[in-house]
Scaffold this motif. Sequence first.
Motif, PDB file in Angstrom:
ATOM      1  N   TYR A 148       0.832  -1.208   0.000  1.00 29.41           N
ATOM      2  CA  TYR A 148       0.000   0.000   0.000  1.00 29.41           C
ATOM      3  C   TYR A 148       0.864   1.255   0.000  1.00 29.41           C
ATOM      4  O   TYR A 148       0.574   2.223  -0.711  1.00 29.41           O
ATOM      5  N   GLU A 149       1.934   1.235   0.789  1.00 29.96           N
ATOM      6  CA  GLU A 149       2.838   2.394   0.824  1.00 29.96           C
ATOM      7  C   GLU A 149       3.440   2.673  -0.552  1.00 29.96           C
ATOM      8  O   GLU A 149       3.653   3.837  -0.917  1.00 29.96           O
ATOM      9  N   LYS A 150       3.703   1.626  -1.302  1.00 26.08           N
ATOM     10  CA  LYS A 150       4.331   1.785  -2.617  1.00 26.08           C
ATOM     11  C   LYS A 150       3.343   2.251  -3.689  1.00 26.08           C
ATOM     12  O   LYS A 150       3.748   2.851  -4.685  1.00 26.08           O
ATOM     13  N   THR A 151       2.069   1.956  -3.488  1.00 26.27           N
ATOM     14  CA  THR A 151       1.109   2.162  -4.584  1.00 26.27           C
ATOM     15  C   THR A 151       0.050   3.225  -4.324  1.00 26.27           C
ATOM     16  O   THR A 151      -0.620   3.640  -5.271  1.00 26.27           O
ATOM     17  N   ASN A 152      -0.133   3.644  -3.076  1.00 27.80           N
ATOM     18  CA  ASN A 152      -1.224   4.600  -2.838  1.00 27.80           C
ATOM     19  C   ASN A 152      -0.865   5.959  -3.421  1.00 27.80           C
ATOM     20  O   ASN A 152       0.274   6.427  -3.308  1.00 27.80           O
ATOM     21  N   PRO A 153      -1.804   6.611  -4.075  1.00 24.58           N
ATOM     22  CA  PRO A 153      -1.514   7.875  -4.779  1.00 24.58           C
ATOM     23  C   PRO A 153      -1.153   9.028  -3.848  1.00 24.58           C
ATOM     24  O   PRO A 153      -0.490   9.971  -4.259  1.00 24.58           O
ATOM     25  N   GLY A 154      -1.571   8.948  -2.594  1.00 24.71           N
ATOM     26  CA  GLY A 154      -1.276  10.040  -1.671  1.00 24.71           C
ATOM     27  C   GLY A 154       0.097   9.964  -1.042  1.00 24.71           C
ATOM     28  O   GLY A 154       0.509  10.874  -0.323  1.00 24.71           O
TER      29      GLY A 154
END
Length: 361
Positions: A148-154
């Motif tokens: 999630y850290e690698k892929t979340n847009p924010g």
Amino acid sequence: MSHPKTAEEMMAAAGPIEKNLSLSLLQITEAAAVAAAGEVGRGDRKYADHVAVEAMRRVLNFIDIKGTVKIGEGERDEAPMLYIGEAVGTGNGPEVEIAVDPLEGTNLAAEDMNGSIAVMSMAEKGGIFYGPDIYFDKIVVGPKVVLYEKTNPGGEKIDIDAPVSQNLEIVSKALGKGIEDLVVVILDRDRHKEKVAAIRAAGARVRLIPDGDLLPGVLTCFDDSGTDMVMGAGGSGEAVLTASALKGLGGRITGRLVLPSVANKKPPEAVSKELAEQLPRLEKMGIPENEIDKIRETDDLVPGKDVIFAATAVTDTPFMKGTKLLDSDACMTGILIGSSGVVRVVQSRYVKDKETKPFSF
């Protein structure tokens, strides 16, 4: 018909340490677990640790390595064996660095409580943090949070300095769970009272444990383990061992070294005294005063590329049965994790009297 080659590809990706020394590492932790198992429930944590250390050291010195203890039982003047900087192994074979905890959860073993393990990790030279025996204030999360850290847009990331509620929100999104369903494991210590209150105020649940937060850190990487996150200040050596397992499981540890006097909110004069005592040793290890509180990640604690982690259960754990001593036999369960991503849960039985006793688990 084509067949998947995943196993072959992962075997090929393993480095020489993982390929050649994994079983030896597991055998070392098995020896320590068997020694400690004889002392389970006897109430003497120091002696249980003592016999585990001796057993681990004896077996370790039969292994063909040029080993150096980077995380061990303390300084040379504090520990007779497996001390930081000790040379171990036969002196033949590859040059490696090791981190050891012959009995993680000494109180758990002494009181026959779940969660005590014998644990060790190994990496190439320069592959394990040369760390002091102080605290490491940390957050540990599993691979879904890392993804999630690698892929979340924010660009949201777990941050040791962020409010507890913010970190819980990230874990909630990554795992697809409501905050009220998250379980955070933390050592039951006075220094964690404020953190525990903040976790509960945010709506998450807290599992307080008396000792041994290394294994819960590993469990954050297992689906449906019931452990979503580990927080709090524990031993720096345990943090390095946790990072060793996370290298193969895809999880993340982030945090910073902290003096016990600071973590336990002692008065300024106590902090100054401890700093004066510890600073020469820290500087010798390459940690100047202005870098004690530097944020360190998984790869800072275990920079190695060829890393193996092994643990054998002394008492029962969520996925490993504790070591059982059956007459002259021993039955145990261990886990072996390589940086290639291969994970093995291994059940072992040492049968001494093969002629008269049938084999069984």
